[in-house]
Design an enzyme around this catalytic site. Sequence first.
Site, PDB file in Angstrom:
ATOM      1  N   ASN A   1      79.518   3.179  73.588  1.00 45.52           N
ATOM      2  CA  ASN A   1      80.076   2.772  72.289  1.00 45.52           C
ATOM      3  C   ASN A   1      81.533   3.230  72.186  1.00 45.52           C
ATOM      4  O   ASN A   1      81.910   4.311  72.636  1.00 45.52           O
ATOM      5  CB  ASN A   1      79.232   3.298  71.123  1.00 45.52           C
ATOM      6  CG  ASN A   1      79.056   4.794  71.095  1.00 45.52           C
ATOM      7  OD1 ASN A   1      79.028   5.444  72.132  1.00 45.52           O
ATOM      8  ND2 ASN A   1      78.923   5.353  69.909  1.00 45.52           N
ATOM      9  N   ILE A   2      82.353   2.356  71.598  1.00 51.45           N
ATOM     10  CA  ILE A   2      83.793   2.628  71.444  1.00 51.45           C
ATOM     11  C   ILE A   2      84.134   2.395  69.976  1.00 51.45           C
ATOM     12  O   ILE A   2      84.134   1.250  69.514  1.00 51.45           O
ATOM     13  CB  ILE A   2      84.631   1.711  72.358  1.00 51.45           C
ATOM     14  CG1 ILE A   2      84.183   1.862  73.824  1.00 51.45           C
ATOM     15  CG2 ILE A   2      86.117   2.041  72.217  1.00 51.45           C
ATOM     16  CD1 ILE A   2      84.824   0.864  74.783  1.00 51.45           C
ATOM     17  N   GLU A   3      84.367   3.505  69.279  1.00 49.87           N
ATOM     18  CA  GLU A   3      84.591   3.405  67.833  1.00 49.87           C
ATOM     19  C   GLU A   3      86.070   3.176  67.537  1.00 49.87           C
ATOM     20  O   GLU A   3      86.933   3.275  68.411  1.00 49.87           O
ATOM     21  CB  GLU A   3      84.065   4.679  67.153  1.00 49.87           C
ATOM     22  CG  GLU A   3      82.562   4.817  67.389  1.00 49.87           C
ATOM     23  CD  GLU A   3      81.904   5.934  66.613  1.00 49.87           C
ATOM     24  OE1 GLU A   3      82.601   6.835  66.106  1.00 49.87           O
ATOM     25  OE2 GLU A   3      80.659   5.905  66.526  1.00 49.87           O
TER      26      GLU A   3
ATOM     27  N   CYS B   1      79.403  -1.573  70.032  1.00 47.62           N
ATOM     28  CA  CYS B   1      78.247  -0.847  70.564  1.00 47.62           C
ATOM     29  C   CYS B   1      78.247  -0.854  72.095  1.00 47.62           C
ATOM     30  O   CYS B   1      78.806  -1.761  72.726  1.00 47.62           O
ATOM     31  CB  CYS B   1      76.946  -1.505  70.095  1.00 47.62           C
ATOM     32  SG  CYS B   1      76.637  -1.383  68.338  1.00 47.62           S
TER      33      CYS B   1
ATOM     34  N   GLU C   1      75.840  -1.570  74.138  1.00 48.35           N
ATOM     35  CA  GLU C   1      75.169  -2.729  74.753  1.00 48.35           C
ATOM     36  C   GLU C   1      76.140  -3.900  74.889  1.00 48.35           C
ATOM     37  O   GLU C   1      76.178  -4.589  75.913  1.00 48.35           O
ATOM     38  CB  GLU C   1      73.978  -3.184  73.899  1.00 48.35           C
ATOM     39  CG  GLU C   1      72.890  -2.153  73.717  1.00 48.35           C
ATOM     40  CD  GLU C   1      73.103  -1.263  72.493  1.00 48.35           C
ATOM     41  OE1 GLU C   1      74.263  -0.862  72.227  1.00 48.35           O
ATOM     42  OE2 GLU C   1      72.113  -0.962  71.815  1.00 48.35           O
TER      43      GLU C   1
ATOM     44  N   CYS D   1      71.064  -2.591  67.888  1.00 44.17           N
ATOM     45  CA  CYS D   1      71.281  -3.170  66.559  1.00 44.17           C
ATOM     46  C   CYS D   1      71.096  -4.693  66.632  1.00 44.17           C
ATOM     47  O   CYS D   1      71.050  -5.278  67.722  1.00 44.17           O
ATOM     48  CB  CYS D   1      72.678  -2.821  66.046  1.00 44.17           C
ATOM     49  SG  CYS D   1      74.011  -3.803  66.764  1.00 44.17           S
TER      50      CYS D   1
ATOM     51  N   CYS E   1      73.702  -6.678  68.643  1.00 44.51           N
ATOM     52  CA  CYS E   1      73.550  -6.538  70.103  1.00 44.51           C
ATOM     53  C   CYS E   1      72.351  -7.341  70.600  1.00 44.51           C
ATOM     54  O   CYS E   1      72.398  -7.942  71.677  1.00 44.51           O
ATOM     55  CB  CYS E   1      73.415  -5.072  70.488  1.00 44.51           C
ATOM     56  SG  CYS E   1      74.983  -4.177  70.309  1.00 44.51           S
TER      57      CYS E   1
HETATM   58  N1  THU Z   1      75.635   2.037  68.366  1.00 46.99           N
HETATM   59  C1  THU Z   1      75.501   1.525  69.626  1.00 46.99           C
HETATM   60  O1  THU Z   1      76.330   1.776  70.510  1.00 46.99           O
HETATM   61  N2  THU Z   1      74.439   0.740  69.877  1.00 46.99           N
HETATM   62  C2  THU Z   1      73.494   0.389  68.952  1.00 46.99           C
HETATM   63  O2  THU Z   1      72.662  -0.454  69.226  1.00 46.99           O
HETATM   64  C3  THU Z   1      73.472   1.068  67.659  1.00 46.99           C
HETATM   65  C4  THU Z   1      74.730   1.762  67.280  1.00 46.99           C
HETATM   66  C5  THU Z   1      76.797   2.882  68.088  1.00 46.99           C
HETATM   67  C6  THU Z   1      77.812   2.257  67.172  1.00 46.99           C
HETATM   68  C7  THU Z   1      78.479   3.491  66.577  1.00 46.99           C
HETATM   69  O3  THU Z   1      79.495   3.927  67.450  1.00 46.99           O
HETATM   70  C8  THU Z   1      77.377   4.534  66.566  1.00 46.99           C
HETATM   71  O4  THU Z   1      76.382   4.074  67.451  1.00 46.99           O
HETATM   72  C9  THU Z   1      76.785   4.779  65.183  1.00 46.99           C
HETATM   73  O5  THU Z   1      76.332   3.601  64.628  1.00 46.99           O
END
Ligand code: THU
Length: 135
Positions: free
Chosen positions: A42-44, A53, A55, A88, A91
């Site tokens: 994940n890259i915020e 996300c 995935e 999620c 994804c």
């Molecule tokens: N996140 C994912 O990388 N994959 C998911 O399927 C659910 C959420 C990440 C997004 C964000 O960086 C962190 O988790 C909190 O939601």
Amino acid sequence: MIDETLKSLAIRAMDHSYSPYSKKQVGAAIRLSNGKIYTGCNIENSSYGGTVCAERVAVWKAVSEEGPGIEITEVAVATDADPPWSPCGLCRQVINEFVAKSCHVHLVNKTGTVKTHTHHELLPHGFDRSALERS
Ligand code: THU
């Protein structure tokens, strides 16, 4: 059953997570029908909405390296959570675009919990190109 390679690659991908806002590291590994594996984390983003996300990062990497004909046969999603997180909705929809006829999605964590579903259990009645082609 998940093989150790896919599981350990998903867990290792967590290390590259950029998650200063949620502080939640997520890693993903996807296996393609040609046997190759792509990983993502994940890259915020400070805008929050720009966050991607793990995935989807793995899917974007696979398409950009292999082309649009990829078929995803297996997915592993790794977190520190217990029970482990599942993908999620967005994804699931992105995986659906490139999913093979049969695809298992494994939810894993570092303590060894593994929960396995089929993609179609996670996204029943998914939207896909056949709806566009019919209308
Ligand atoms: N996140 C994912 O990388 N994959 C998911 O399927 C659910 C959420 C990440 C997004 C964000 O960086 C962190 O988790 C909190 O939601």
